[in-house]
Write a protein that holds these residues in place. Structure first.
Motif, mmCIF file in Angstrom:
data_model
loop_
_atom_site.group_PDB
_atom_site.id
_atom_site.type_symbol
_atom_site.label_atom_id
_atom_site.label_comp_id
_atom_site.label_asym_id
_atom_site.label_seq_id
_atom_site.Cartn_x
_atom_site.Cartn_y
_atom_site.Cartn_z
ATOM 1 N N UNK A 528 0.815 -1.205 0.000
ATOM 2 C CA UNK A 528 0.000 0.000 0.000
ATOM 3 C C UNK A 528 0.853 1.261 0.000
ATOM 4 N N UNK A 529 1.929 1.235 0.789
ATOM 5 C CA UNK A 529 2.803 2.403 0.845
ATOM 6 C C UNK A 529 3.470 2.654 -0.503
ATOM 7 N N UNK A 553 -5.572 -0.499 -5.001
ATOM 8 C CA UNK A 553 -6.101 -1.805 -4.580
ATOM 9 C C UNK A 553 -5.522 -2.287 -3.258
ATOM 10 N N UNK A 554 -4.295 -1.897 -2.936
ATOM 11 C CA UNK A 554 -3.698 -2.390 -1.695
ATOM 12 C C UNK A 554 -3.756 -1.351 -0.584
ATOM 13 N N UNK A 555 -4.481 -0.278 -0.836
ATOM 14 C CA UNK A 555 -4.601 0.764 0.176
ATOM 15 C C UNK A 555 -5.937 0.569 0.873
ATOM 16 N N UNK A 556 -5.917 0.676 2.191
ATOM 17 C CA UNK A 556 -7.189 0.469 2.884
ATOM 18 C C UNK A 556 -8.151 1.590 2.517
ATOM 19 N N UNK A 557 -9.411 1.305 2.663
ATOM 20 C CA UNK A 557 -10.408 2.222 2.109
ATOM 21 C C UNK A 557 -10.403 3.581 2.795
ATOM 22 N N UNK A 558 -10.007 3.592 4.072
ATOM 23 C CA UNK A 558 -10.008 4.869 4.768
ATOM 24 C C UNK A 558 -8.942 5.789 4.156
ATOM 25 N N UNK A 581 -11.592 -2.653 -8.739
ATOM 26 C CA UNK A 581 -12.513 -3.704 -8.346
ATOM 27 C C UNK A 581 -13.512 -3.171 -7.351
ATOM 28 N N UNK A 582 -12.988 -2.315 -6.510
ATOM 29 C CA UNK A 582 -13.819 -1.769 -5.456
ATOM 30 C C UNK A 582 -14.764 -0.778 -6.073
ATOM 31 N N UNK A 584 -16.718 1.159 -4.652
ATOM 32 C CA UNK A 584 -16.759 2.431 -3.933
ATOM 33 C C UNK A 584 -15.815 3.440 -4.574
ATOM 34 N N UNK B 367 -7.978 -3.423 8.771
ATOM 35 C CA UNK B 367 -7.023 -2.467 9.340
ATOM 36 C C UNK B 367 -6.345 -1.687 8.249
ATOM 37 N N UNK B 369 -3.396 0.419 6.029
ATOM 38 C CA UNK B 369 -2.136 0.031 5.402
ATOM 39 C C UNK B 369 -1.022 0.091 6.450
ATOM 40 N N UNK B 527 -9.626 -5.933 2.607
ATOM 41 C CA UNK B 527 -9.789 -4.481 2.545
ATOM 42 C C UNK B 527 -11.269 -4.139 2.507
ATOM 43 N N UNK B 528 -12.031 -5.039 1.900
ATOM 44 C CA UNK B 528 -13.460 -4.778 1.723
ATOM 45 C C UNK B 528 -14.244 -5.180 2.960
ATOM 46 N N UNK B 568 -16.677 4.782 4.325
ATOM 47 C CA UNK B 568 -15.916 5.127 3.121
ATOM 48 C C UNK B 568 -16.274 4.210 1.963
ATOM 49 N N UNK B 569 -16.688 2.987 2.298
ATOM 50 C CA UNK B 569 -17.001 2.059 1.211
ATOM 51 C C UNK B 569 -18.468 2.130 0.819
#
Lengths: 627, 577
Positions: A528-529, A553-558, A581-582, A584, B367, B369, B527-528, B568-569
């Motif tokens: 993600x980083x 894709x590898x970054x959390x949604x927040x 894919x997401x 949102x 959680x 990144x 993530x989802x 957020x989602x």
């Protein structure tokens, strides 16, 4: 490749040699000096080989006969000889050192040309050639060239000169004995050829096995963690042992042939020595030819000096063949066809002139324009706005296997266009067509109304920012990696971009902040980083059109939401293509294109698609059933 | 280090000893040759004695033939010994690496492990062959030739004895100056390779940013450095040959001056002069070889050290003396667990984790990144050991289990997962090598992989390219899940393993888990929110700590982080109706 010849066998040595020779251009003078020096040095070598004959026949024998020997002549001869030999040694030093410059220079030139050419190759080349194989051009193949140029060639050249010199000396001494020696050398060469060809076969086998073992090692070690998780160690060992054993076998065979070549050549030389003595003795005994004991003794020494260079050449031959094979592989890469670029429309800084027309600006303006030269010599300028239109585009990676059918879309400046669909639906393929990594089969793609085939590729790509799912960073500091997007960006610009990508916080936490050195695979950073840095890299480039291919894709949604906010600010007024894919991530797009098996099956805004209750609706509700 | 590597010679000890033995015999024969040749000239040719020529000729041929045979044997044994040694080295390295724990692997990067097993082993192999052949040959040659030459003419031999220290000094200087430059060259070569490799991997980035020129410049700069340093090193080495030649020539000339006088005055023969000259050449050539070998050995020393490092690496995960083989059930508990990759309490990436998971539960983990989600689950199959605290599976400390038994019961699908070259079926059988075709198909249906496999031309026999490049990311992930399922594990861990799978398929996979393997404990990192919201319990990780643990409903109420992720989602769908 249709060519099924095994590795290590030359297809066209003549052409390769000729092409290698062409690299000597620019070294003409130095090369001539080298040739002269080699001749001098080889002549000195031949002289030293014949020195004993001169000494015995010219001085010792007459002096022994003389009743009152005068050694001044001998002393003078030795001194002259000393001077000559010293000259030879110095000439050797000279040519060796010049040759180092030449061979290193040529290697550097080939290496640089190869890399430069590689940069121009189309993406499809990299798709179809293994990276390990391409790497080996820069390591093994170049190295064999070095060996050949700095060691084998000078030595072979001086061997040839020695052979000629000694041959002349022999023939003036005695014709019959010379013929006999020639016959023997013929036999020696025949045997050498037999062994060398056996050795070559095993050598090729060895190279192949090495390739296999290395490939196996590379694959297994790279997947070592999976091996551990599946407790697959024992099977992995078994597979490895079998390959390792095969390599050991062919390596033993190849090296055995290489090792026994020298003793065989040497001792055949010794055998020849005996035979020359016998033949010479017989000639003298039967008086068939005017042979004296002195002549035989000298001839014995000469014949030894005659055969030695042959075995030296045979030792170097393998290296030469390997080098030529290496050069052939290098030239193959250099002959690969570059990406074609027939574009003539370029991207320039633009401004409005007095009459509100777009015109080219010398200085850096915030505005960009397409400079479009026409057949009649006139120029027109079009403002870069980021309007992209695809019209009934078909595409196939492999001719005949169409993967995109009849795709049409319009992206107006400032719009966010999303591609949604299952893996393999063709989302990434579409973006690869816009930046012309691949060329379309049928249909048209227009950028600000200009057919993209008319735009110079570098200018086209400069106007598109791309963030890919598989992040590739380069070894260097974080700052350097961000600056990759715009080489003249100031530190402040880079930091601003990092803040935009929400990467600033974690970068500041790194031990050296922006100066932390990261390795190519981003080892120390999480996936993600790495993605955040690559977004910053694209942000600093500040392009009018952006392509985000699973960029988050590898970054959390927040965090993604925060990145999105920053990006939305950046993207204001710019065209963006998003693959995700997401759902949102794509919900707020101006247009969502739903793809399936290379076709656009639905297209519209989120609301339109939801109300249509089609494929998108299914996907969407599948994701958020509970709500 | 040498002792460590020598341990890999093993069954090739005989060949390793026979090679130098035959080399020695060969050298003795070769040293005898000039002696016989002198005799042939003095007593045969010069006297016109045909009988003597034939007699000495026969002896000479015999010696030459013996030298040939010994030479062939020494070559053969040397090849056998060195190729065998290399084989054993690769074997030992590979077996050692198989024993490595994850943290051992992390310490060496995979690419450096690969170089050590390939390039470094080849370097050592070549040096080894040099050592058992030429390193034996050269000194012996020198000694024997010296003895013989003293035998022929002790006085004249003093000439080249005087030259030996001169040559030794000169060659020593060459090595001293060239070696550090060579070492530097090799380091720069690593840099060059790195640039090419990164360029190849990131070619799409290079092209989309139009950075071809930038890359070329980067390459050229390093290429320049190599050019400069390599030229410098080779130019120093270029002194080797002329120094040798000058010494050889000087010896020859000085000897010939004195020898001529002795011959003229009758205290020496012509044949002796010729053989003397041969000995001079033999001795000085051996010196030359010795210097060459010294360069080779110092160069391959670095390789040997790198190999020894791998062999000497302490393996930090081992079975206890009497390990448990039976895993009772799929319950998991973390008791005050802290963890640091560096085993440093100041660099903890997991802090004071306490968790209890019952057998058969489905647990989601969410959680940000870098919040250490993966680190947490990697402790369960004991891929790493906890720095503090205890991780229990089936009620027992994971360190008390046999590692293999534990990992067979705890299947984990890694985030960075790989398939290996081979057919789909072969890849799947990694999970269970005795799995029947029916079992495999059933598992693939579970992992939602059956459909696309059936669509492939060769179905289960489709060949997967190295790294799985000929299947898409989502397909790869599903195959990896199927592979793990075939183990019939008591605990199944999915570390973000469905990120490339579309939401619908993702859901189908989870539903299949629920129905088909209800007794297996399932841990799903995702993530989802949609991937975890149906879970029995969800762990929310934040900065290496469990920030919240509960059901979807509970967390929506109690956890701010969870709520934010959820919002957020979900936001868009609320806004848009």
């Amino acid at each position: 490749m249709a060519d099924m010849k095994p590795k290590g066998q030359l297809k066209n040595p003549g052409k390769v040699i000729k092409r290698l020779m062409s690299y000597l251009r620019g070294y003409n003078l130095r090369f001539v000096v080298v040739l002269i020096c080699i001749v001098i040095s080889a002549a000195a070598g031949a002289l030293s080989a014949m020195f004993i004959q001169i000494l015995i026949d010219g001085y010792i024998v007459p002096l022994t006969m003389a009743s009152n020997p005068d050694f001044t002549g001998l002393l003078r001869m030795i001194l002259i000889m000393g001077a000559a030999l010293l000259t030879g040694a110095l000439a050797g030093l000279a040519y060796n050192r010049i040759m180092v410059s030449i061979s290193q220079g040529i290697q550097k030139k080939i290496r640089d040309e190869m890399f430069e050419h590689m940069q121009t190759l189309p993406i499809s080349y990299f798709d179809t050639h293994s990276h390990g194989d391409i790497m080996s051009h820069y390591t093994n193949d170049i190295d064999t060239l070095r060996q050949m140029m700095s060691i084998s060639l000078p030595q072979m050249f001086s061997s040839v000169i020695t052979i000629i010199t000694v041959f002349v000396a022999m023939i003036t001494m005695n014709l019959y004995l010379t013929l006999f020696v020639l016959l023997f050398v013929g036999i020696m060469l025949f045997i050498t050829k037999k062994i060398a060809s056996r050795s070559a076969v095993n050598f090729v086998a060895q190279q192949k096995e090495i390739g296999e073992v290395n490939g196996f090692i590379e694959e297994m070690i790279n997947g070592q963690k999976v091996v551990k998780v599946f407790c697959h160690e024992e099977e992995a060992k078994k597979d490895f042992d079998a390959r390792n054993e095969a390599l050991c076998k062919s390596a033993t065979a190849a090296n055995t042939y290489a090792n026994i070549l020298m003793p065989i050549m040497n001792n055949l030389g010794n055998l020849q020595y005996v035979l020359v003595a016998i033949v010479g003795g017989a000639l003298a005994f039967f008086g068939l030819s005017p042979v004296t004991a002195g002549i035989i003794a000298s001839f014995l020494q000469l014949s030894k000096n005659f055969t030695r260079p042959f075995s030296e050449i045979s030792q170097q031959l393998n290296a030469v063949i390997m080098a030529l094979a290496g050069a052939e592989r290098i030239f193959e890469l250099m002959d690969e066809k570059s990406e074609e670029d027939n574009g003539y429309v370029t991207l320039v800084n633009a401004r409005y002139d007095e009459s509100d027309n777009i015109t080219e600006a010398e200085e850096c303006t915030e505005m960009w324009g397409w400079k479009h030269p026409h057949g009649d010599g006139t120029l027109t300028y079009t403002k870069l706005t980021g309007n992209i239109m695809m019209n009934e585009v078909d595409f196939a990676y492999v001719p005949g296997k169409t993967v995109l059918h009849n795709v049409s879309l319009t992206a107006n400046p400032g719009q966010k266009i999303a591609f949604v669909g299952a893996t393999g639906a063709g989302k990434t393929t579409i973006t690869n067509l816009i930046n012309r990594f691949y060329d379309i089969e049928d249909g048209k793609i227009r950028y600000d109304g200009i057919n993209i085939n008319k735009i110079k590729k570098p200018d086209l790509r400069r106007s598109l920012g791309v963030v890919l799912q598989d992040v590739h960073l380069f070894t260097g500091t974080v700052m350097e990696n961000i600056r990759y997007g715009k080489l003249d960006a100031t530190d402040e610009e880079c930091i601003a971009a990092a803040k935009l990508a929400n990467a600033h916080d974690f970068i500041s936490m790194l031990p050296e902040g922006y100066n932390t050195v990261i390795t190519g695979d981003g080892g120390q950073l999480s996936q993600g980083q790495c993605q955040l840095i690559s977004i910053a890299r694209a942000a600093v480039a500040d392009p009018p059109v952006m392509i985000l291919d699973e960029a988050t894709s590898s970054i959390d949604t927040r965090t993604e939401a925060l990145v999105q906010k920053g990006m939305d600010g950046l993207m204001y007024g710019r065209t963006v293509f998003v693959i995700a894919h997401r759902l949102s991530t794509v919900r707020n797009s101006d247009k969502i294109m739903v793809l399936d098996l290379g076709r656009v099956i639905e297209c519209g805004t989120h609301d339109e698609l939801i109300s249509r209750k089609g494929k998108y609706y299914q996907l969407y509700t599948g994701a958020f059933e509970l709500s | 280090m040498i002792k460590k590597l020598a341990g890999s010679i093993r069954e090739y000890k005989t060949a390793s000893l026979l090679a130098p033995l035959f080399v020695t015999l060969e050298v003795i024969m070769e040293v005898l040759l000039p002696f016989l040749m002198a005799d042939l000239i003095d007593n045969g040719v010069n006297k016109g004695d045909m009988e003597h020529i034939l007699k000495t000729g026969a002896m000479l041929s015999g010696v030459a033939f013996a030298a040939l045979i010994f030479g062939i044997f020494s070559g053969k044994f040397a090849a056998e010994a060195s190729a065998g040694f290399a084989k054993n080295l690769r074997h030992d390295l590979y077996y050692r690496i198989q024993e490595y724990s994850f943290s051992n692997i992390d310490k060496f990067s995979t690419s450096s492990l690969v170089t050590r097993m390939t390039t470094d082993v080849t370097n050592v192999q070549n040096s080894y062959q040099m050592i058992i052949r030429i390193a034996v040959r050269a000194p012996f040659m020198m000694i024997f030739a010296m003895i013989m030459s003293f035998n022929v003419n002790a006085g004249l031999s003093m000439v080249f004895v005087a030259f030996i220290p001169v040559i030794a000094l000169a060659l020593g200087l060459v090595i001293k100056f060239a070696h550090p430059v060579f070492k530097r060259v090799f380091r720069i070569y690593d840099k060059l390779n790195n640039v090419v490799q990164e360029n190849l991997h990131g070619i799409r980035v290079v092209k989309s940013f139009v950075r071809e020129e930038h890359e070329t410049k980067k390459f050229r700069d390093i290429s320049d450095e190599i050019y400069r340093d390599f030229s410098k090193a080779e130019k120093i080495v270029a002194f080797n040959m002329p120094i040798m030649q000058i010494c050889v020539y000087a010896c020859i000339l000085i000897i010939s001056w004195f020898a001529s006088r002795q011959i003229v005055f009758g205290t020496m023969t012509q044949g002796e002069l010729v053989s003397m000259m041969t000995y001079v050449m033999q001795i000085l050539m051996s010196l030359m070889f010795i210097s060459m070998i010294m360069v080779m050995i110092t160069l391959s020393k670095a390789s040997a050290e790198r190999i020894a490092e791998v062999l000497n690496e302490e393996i930090d995960l081992r079975n206890t003396d009497s390990p448990l083989n039976e895993i009772k059930d799929g319950s998991i508990s973390f008791e005050n667990v802290s963890f640091s990759y560096a085993k440093d309490e100041n660099k903890l990436c997991l802090k004071d984790i306490n968790l209890k998971i019952n057998s058969g539960e489905t647990i989601g983990i969410i959680g940000g990144t870098g919040s250490s989600k993966s680190s947490l689950v990697q402790l369960i199959p004991r891929l790493y050991d906890a720095t503090k605290g205890i991780v229990r599976v089936g009620g027992e400390d994971v360190r008390d289990y046999d590692i293999e038994a534990l990992r067979n019961s705890v299947a984990m699908v890694l985030q960075k997962n790989v398939l290996f070259s081979g057919t789909i079926k072969e890849n799947l059988r990694w999970g269970n090598k005795d799995a029947s075709d029916e079992e495999i198909e059933k598992t693939c249906r579970l992992a939602q992989a059956e459909d696309f496999i059936q669509r492939m031309p060769e179905k289960y026999d489709t060949y997967i390219e190295q790294g799985g490049t000929n299947v898409s990311g989502g397909q790869r992930q599903r195959l990896c899940i199927a592979r793990a399922l075939l183990k019939k594990p008591k605990i199944l861990i999915l570390d973000d393993s469905t990120s490339a799978v579309d939401t619908k398929t993702d859901k189908l996979i989870r539903r299949a888990f629920l129905e088909e393997i209800p007794d297996t404990t399932k841990i799903i990192i995702a993530q989802r929110i949609s991937s975890v919201e149906e879970a029995d319990k969800i762990i929310v990780m934040d900065k290496g700590m469990v920030s919240a643990f509960g059901t979807h409903k509970e967390l929506l109420e109690s956890s701010r982080i969870y709520r934010e992720v959820y919002e957020s989602q979900k936001k868009g769908s609320d806004e848009n109706g």
